[in-house]
Write a protein that holds these residues in place. Structure first.
Motif, PDB file in Angstrom:
ATOM      1  N   SER A 181       0.723  -1.170  -0.131  1.00 46.06           N
ATOM      2  CA  SER A 181      -0.035   0.045  -0.052  1.00 46.06           C
ATOM      3  C   SER A 181       0.871   1.311   0.001  1.00 46.06           C
ATOM      4  CB  SER A 181      -0.746   0.030   1.191  1.00 46.06           C
ATOM      5  OG  SER A 181      -0.057   0.231   2.376  1.00 46.06           O
ATOM      6  N   GLY A 182       1.994   1.221   0.454  1.00 46.94           N
ATOM      7  CA  GLY A 182       3.060   2.248   0.740  1.00 46.94           C
ATOM      8  C   GLY A 182       2.788   2.975   2.016  1.00 46.94           C
ATOM      9  N   GLY A 183       1.725   2.353   2.834  1.00 46.07           N
ATOM     10  CA  GLY A 183       1.755   2.825   4.228  1.00 46.07           C
ATOM     11  C   GLY A 183       1.124   4.413   4.229  1.00 46.07           C
ATOM     12  N   PRO A 184       1.137   4.938   5.474  1.00 46.42           N
ATOM     13  CA  PRO A 184       0.608   6.205   5.862  1.00 46.42           C
ATOM     14  C   PRO A 184       1.457   7.501   5.045  1.00 46.42           C
ATOM     15  CG  PRO A 184       1.435   5.331   7.634  1.00 46.42           C
ATOM     16  CD  PRO A 184       1.375   4.237   6.878  1.00 46.42           C
ATOM     17  N   PHE A 185       2.680   7.080   4.932  1.00 50.24           N
ATOM     18  CA  PHE A 185       3.846   8.174   4.693  1.00 50.24           C
ATOM     19  C   PHE A 185       4.407   8.046   3.136  1.00 50.24           C
ATOM     20  CE2 PHE A 185       4.841   7.311   9.158  1.00 50.24           C
ATOM     21  CZ  PHE A 185       3.984   8.458   9.613  1.00 50.24           C
ATOM     22  N   ARG A 186       3.508   7.589   2.239  1.00 48.13           N
ATOM     23  CA  ARG A 186       3.873   7.428   0.817  1.00 48.13           C
ATOM     24  C   ARG A 186       4.114   8.685   0.272  1.00 48.13           C
ATOM     25  NH1 ARG A 186       0.463   6.707  -3.736  1.00 48.13           N
ATOM     26  NH2 ARG A 186      -1.118   7.017  -2.335  1.00 48.13           N
ATOM     27  N   ARG A 187       3.444   9.709   0.809  1.00 48.62           N
ATOM     28  CA  ARG A 187       3.576  10.990   0.027  1.00 48.62           C
ATOM     29  C   ARG A 187       3.946  12.104   1.189  1.00 48.62           C
ATOM     30  NH1 ARG A 187       2.769   9.879  -4.815  1.00 48.62           N
ATOM     31  NH2 ARG A 187       0.549   9.334  -5.735  1.00 48.62           N
ATOM     32  N   HIS A 188       4.035  11.723   2.154  1.00 49.49           N
ATOM     33  CA  HIS A 188       4.598  12.620   3.288  1.00 49.49           C
ATOM     34  C   HIS A 188       5.899  13.350   2.931  1.00 49.49           C
ATOM     35  CE1 HIS A 188       3.276  13.266   7.689  1.00 49.49           C
ATOM     36  NE2 HIS A 188       4.628  13.557   7.613  1.00 49.49           N
ATOM     37  N   ALA A 189       6.003  14.631   3.122  1.00 50.34           N
ATOM     38  CA  ALA A 189       7.389  15.513   2.957  1.00 50.34           C
ATOM     39  C   ALA A 189       8.360  14.799   3.675  1.00 50.34           C
ATOM     40  CB  ALA A 189       7.177  16.918   3.231  1.00 50.34           C
ATOM     41  N   LEU A 190       9.617  14.427   2.633  1.00 52.56           N
ATOM     42  CA  LEU A 190      10.698  13.757   3.396  1.00 52.56           C
ATOM     43  C   LEU A 190      11.232  14.184   4.631  1.00 52.56           C
ATOM     44  CD1 LEU A 190      12.747  12.163   0.244  1.00 52.56           C
ATOM     45  CD2 LEU A 190      11.538  11.020   1.995  1.00 52.56           C
ATOM     46  N   ASP A 191      11.255  15.474   4.435  1.00 51.40           N
ATOM     47  CA  ASP A 191      12.179  16.182   5.692  1.00 51.40           C
ATOM     48  C   ASP A 191      11.274  16.536   6.807  1.00 51.40           C
ATOM     49  OD1 ASP A 191      10.630  18.078   4.584  1.00 51.40           O
ATOM     50  OD2 ASP A 191      11.867  19.615   4.106  1.00 51.40           O
ATOM     51  N   GLU A 192       9.868  16.041   6.656  1.00 51.74           N
ATOM     52  CA  GLU A 192       9.067  15.927   7.974  1.00 51.74           C
ATOM     53  C   GLU A 192       8.942  14.375   8.783  1.00 51.74           C
ATOM     54  OE1 GLU A 192       5.438  17.749   7.087  1.00 51.74           O
ATOM     55  OE2 GLU A 192       6.392  19.595   6.437  1.00 51.74           O
ATOM     56  N   LEU A 193       9.481  13.697   7.757  1.00 47.98           N
ATOM     57  CA  LEU A 193       9.173  12.335   8.514  1.00 47.98           C
ATOM     58  C   LEU A 193       9.907  12.028   9.893  1.00 47.98           C
ATOM     59  CD1 LEU A 193       9.804   9.618   5.349  1.00 47.98           C
ATOM     60  CD2 LEU A 193       7.780  10.071   6.806  1.00 47.98           C
ATOM     61  N   ASP A 306       9.781   3.220  -3.790  1.00 42.66           N
ATOM     62  CA  ASP A 306      10.680   4.337  -3.616  1.00 42.66           C
ATOM     63  C   ASP A 306      11.830   3.819  -2.761  1.00 42.66           C
ATOM     64  OD1 ASP A 306      12.251   6.525  -3.048  1.00 42.66           O
ATOM     65  OD2 ASP A 306      10.556   7.863  -2.981  1.00 42.66           O
ATOM     66  N   PHE A 307      13.122   3.302  -3.150  1.00 40.92           N
ATOM     67  CA  PHE A 307      13.941   2.672  -2.189  1.00 40.92           C
ATOM     68  C   PHE A 307      14.592   3.836  -1.088  1.00 40.92           C
ATOM     69  CE2 PHE A 307      12.937  -0.912  -4.632  1.00 40.92           C
ATOM     70  CZ  PHE A 307      13.246  -1.860  -3.946  1.00 40.92           C
ATOM     71  N   GLU A 308      14.703   5.058  -1.700  1.00 39.13           N
ATOM     72  CA  GLU A 308      15.217   6.105  -0.844  1.00 39.13           C
ATOM     73  C   GLU A 308      14.319   6.623   0.311  1.00 39.13           C
ATOM     74  OE1 GLU A 308      17.090   9.725  -2.722  1.00 39.13           O
ATOM     75  OE2 GLU A 308      17.243   8.410  -4.262  1.00 39.13           O
ATOM     76  N   ARG A 309      13.071   6.669  -0.202  1.00 38.82           N
ATOM     77  CA  ARG A 309      12.266   7.226   1.155  1.00 38.82           C
ATOM     78  C   ARG A 309      12.177   5.819   2.005  1.00 38.82           C
ATOM     79  NH1 ARG A 309       7.194  10.454   1.553  1.00 38.82           N
ATOM     80  NH2 ARG A 309       7.664  11.333  -0.269  1.00 38.82           N
ATOM     81  N   PHE A 310      12.074   4.488   1.579  1.00 36.34           N
ATOM     82  CA  PHE A 310      11.842   3.510   2.372  1.00 36.34           C
ATOM     83  C   PHE A 310      13.191   2.632   2.409  1.00 36.34           C
ATOM     84  CE2 PHE A 310       7.558   4.595   0.655  1.00 36.34           C
ATOM     85  CZ  PHE A 310       7.092   4.807   1.830  1.00 36.34           C
ATOM     86  N   ASP A 343       8.032   3.482  22.020  1.00 38.54           N
ATOM     87  CA  ASP A 343       8.369   3.805  23.452  1.00 38.54           C
ATOM     88  C   ASP A 343       8.814   5.453  23.357  1.00 38.54           C
ATOM     89  OD1 ASP A 343       7.822   1.883  24.728  1.00 38.54           O
ATOM     90  OD2 ASP A 343       9.651   1.119  25.398  1.00 38.54           O
ATOM     91  N   ARG A 344       8.730   5.972  22.237  1.00 40.72           N
ATOM     92  CA  ARG A 344       9.310   7.400  22.101  1.00 40.72           C
ATOM     93  C   ARG A 344      10.954   7.809  22.405  1.00 40.72           C
ATOM     94  NH1 ARG A 344       4.195   9.934  21.060  1.00 40.72           N
ATOM     95  NH2 ARG A 344       2.784   8.432  21.943  1.00 40.72           N
ATOM     96  N   ARG A 345      11.635   6.893  22.416  1.00 38.85           N
ATOM     97  CA  ARG A 345      13.087   6.628  22.352  1.00 38.85           C
ATOM     98  C   ARG A 345      13.989   6.642  21.308  1.00 38.85           C
ATOM     99  NH1 ARG A 345      15.317   2.568  26.047  1.00 38.85           N
ATOM    100  NH2 ARG A 345      13.669   1.044  24.903  1.00 38.85           N
ATOM    101  N   LEU A 346      13.424   6.803  19.990  1.00 38.70           N
ATOM    102  CA  LEU A 346      13.909   6.593  18.626  1.00 38.70           C
ATOM    103  C   LEU A 346      12.929   7.467  17.853  1.00 38.70           C
ATOM    104  CD1 LEU A 346      16.439   5.524  17.337  1.00 38.70           C
ATOM    105  CD2 LEU A 346      14.899   3.759  16.527  1.00 38.70           C
ATOM    106  N   ARG A 347      13.560   8.306  17.138  1.00 40.31           N
ATOM    107  CA  ARG A 347      12.712   8.763  15.997  1.00 40.31           C
ATOM    108  C   ARG A 347      12.364   7.921  14.975  1.00 40.31           C
ATOM    109  NH1 ARG A 347      12.884  14.157  15.675  1.00 40.31           N
ATOM    110  NH2 ARG A 347      14.277  15.583  16.994  1.00 40.31           N
ATOM    111  N   PHE A 348      11.350   8.106  14.136  1.00 38.73           N
ATOM    112  CA  PHE A 348      10.945   7.311  12.987  1.00 38.73           C
ATOM    113  C   PHE A 348      11.999   6.889  12.020  1.00 38.73           C
ATOM    114  CE2 PHE A 348       8.871   6.730   8.828  1.00 38.73           C
ATOM    115  CZ  PHE A 348       7.995   5.388   9.185  1.00 38.73           C
ATOM    116  N   THR A 349      12.663   7.901  11.653  1.00 38.39           N
ATOM    117  CA  THR A 349      13.694   7.638  10.654  1.00 38.39           C
ATOM    118  C   THR A 349      15.002   6.892  11.178  1.00 38.39           C
ATOM    119  OG1 THR A 349      14.396  10.273  11.192  1.00 38.39           O
ATOM    120  CG2 THR A 349      13.355   9.789   9.005  1.00 38.39           C
ATOM    121  N   GLY A 350      14.965   7.115  12.402  1.00 41.27           N
ATOM    122  CA  GLY A 350      16.172   6.250  13.212  1.00 41.27           C
ATOM    123  C   GLY A 350      15.863   4.894  13.142  1.00 41.27           C
ATOM    124  N   ILE A 351      14.721   4.351  12.652  1.00 40.44           N
ATOM    125  CA  ILE A 351      14.649   2.744  12.652  1.00 40.44           C
ATOM    126  C   ILE A 351      15.498   2.187  11.640  1.00 40.44           C
ATOM    127  CG2 ILE A 351      12.733   1.087  12.149  1.00 40.44           C
ATOM    128  CD1 ILE A 351      10.797   3.025  13.346  1.00 40.44           C
TER     129      ILE A 351
END
Ligand code: NAD
Ligand code: MG
Length: 392
Positions: A181-193, A306-310, A343-351
């Motif tokens: 599906s591309g999930g909820p962030f398929r079109r989200h601005a990259l610098d806000e992820l 999109d292998f860069e976004r994901f 647990d809010r101990r890591l940012r989303f992009t940190g995963i």
């Protein structure tokens, strides 16, 4: 009458499984249930389905459940811990196991049922990611039937010829196309992820699922794990597996043949369809799912992944190509990183960063036996915790 045991009965897949079973009381008996900590949910299920055995992950939860069960006079024995999980997975009255625990915790009990030659309804994709080669070899040795519950793999299974296990080349299959599906962030601005919250990540546009798989869908690690899952279930080379983004989640996946034919399985996004398919296989019965209305859906869209976004999707393809313990390391690091994010101990992009750092730092090893795989899993978790502290 088939006896069914369920690992993870209080979760999203477990509840959907019991919903389908309740529609066919003449065909199934619920024999044994296991869950982690939801005592009230488990007690309600025991009241309704009267299994012979119920297991909770920790002693305290099991003790509370036992009090409720005894008070109600139910015929259900209560167990705890890994012993309880094993007993549920291998219950002598069960012909079928629904493996729907989340994470690598499902590996050992599911393998025990595979070794007994049971019919395995496999939702727990992490089991195949961590120990795919050993898992499939054990199934071949015991004659266990593995029926995929993951909607994509269930779709592929339905589009494959019956003798696909003799080799994809032999049966004329060129490629497996996994839809995403591309999930909820398929079109989200990259610098806000980097700033997205667990609540945003868990708000999947098409599916209601547990929190871990919801985050995996948002990073597309879920699709990465599914690529590895497909590699083992269908004995496919990594270059025979392609990911196509399809935002409506109506086509659940496709199989492309050498003559140009492409077979797809469609349906409303409701896990009761693959669950009912696997329960009834090779027959069919109702699932409680609304009929698909193609005119209402009107259009189906497709785009490339999109292998860069994901980055997680790229890392999973790297891991399946590297082989050995790399997929187990990928999975372990991802479980650590997702738990920290929730647990809010890591940012989303940190995963993705934690997973990449862990894969890079971990030495390549063969995955010849279960001990090697479990050791890699444990060591990768430690390494991922260390790496996570360095990621801001
Ligand atoms: P969930 O979080 O809703 O449920 C997980 C279940 O496992 C719960 O019953 C929980 O109590 C139990 N559990 C977790 N850890 C345990 C442990 N250590 N011991 C005993 N029980 C434990 O998750 P879910 O969405 O139902 O997903 C389950 C599995 O199915 C995952 O592997 C997921 O990737 C896969 N899957 C889910 C979906 C879906 O639509 N939900 C689709 C495809 C695949
Ligand atoms: Mg899926």
């Amino acid at each position: 009458m088939r006896g069914v045991a369920i690992l993870g009965s209080t979760g999203s897949i477990g509840v959907s499984t019991l919903d389908v079973i309740a529609r066919h009381p003449e065909s199934y008996r619920v024999v044994a249930l296991a869950a982690r900590s939801d005592v009230e949910g488990m007690f309600e299920q025991c009241r309704r389905f009267r299994p012979s055995l119920a297991a909770m992950a920790d002693d305290e939860a099991a003790a509370r459940l036992r009090v409720l069960i005894v008070g109600e006079g139910l015929p259900t024995e209560v167990m705890a811990g890994n012993e309880g999980l094993e007993a549920v997975a291998t219950h002598p009255d069960a012909s079928d196991l629904m493996a729907a625990i989340v994470g690598a915790a499902g590996v050992l009990p599911t393998l025990s049922a595979v070794r007994l030659g049971r019919r395995i309804l496999l939702a727990n994709k992490e089991a195949l990611v961590v120990s795919g080669a050993l898992f499939m070899a054990a199934a071949r040795a015991s004659g266990a039937t593995i029926l995929p519950i993951d909607s994509e793999h269930n779709a592929v299974f339905q589009c494959m010829p019956p003798n696909f296990a003799t080799g994809l080349d032999r049966v004329g299959v060129v490629r497996i196309l996994l839809t995403a599906s591309g999930g909820p962030f398929r079109r989200h601005a990259l610098d806000e992820l980097h700033g997205v919250t667990p609540e945003q990540a868990c708000a999947h546009p098409n599916w209601r699922m547990g929190r871990k798989i919801s985050v995996d869908s948002a990073t597309m690690m879920n699709k990465g794990l599914e690529v590895i899952e497909a590699r083992w279930l269908f004995d496919a080379r990594p270059d025979q597996i392609e990911v196509v983004v399809h935002p409506q989640s109506v086509i659940h996946s496709l199989v492309q043949y050498v003559d140009g034919s492409v077979l797809a399985q469609l349906g409303n996004p409701d896990m009761r369809t693959p669950i009912a398919h696997a329960l009834a296989w090779p027959e069919r019965h109702t699932a409680g799912v609304a009929p698909l209305d193609l005119v209402d859906i009107a259009r189906l869209d497709f785009e490339s992944a999109d292998f860069e976004r994901f980055a997680c999707l790229r890392l999973a393809f790297d891991a399946v190509r590297a082989g050995g313990t790399a997929p187990a390391v990928l999975n372990a690091a991802n479980e650590v990183a997702v738990a920290r994010f929730l647990d809010r101990r890591l940012r989303f992009t940190g995963i993705a960063e934690v997973v990449e750092r862990t894969l890079t730092a971990f030495p390549h090893r063969a995955a010849d036996d279960l001990a090697a795989v479990l050791e890699a899993d444990a060591q990768a978790r430690q390494l991922a915790e260390q790496q996570a502290q360095r990621v801001v």
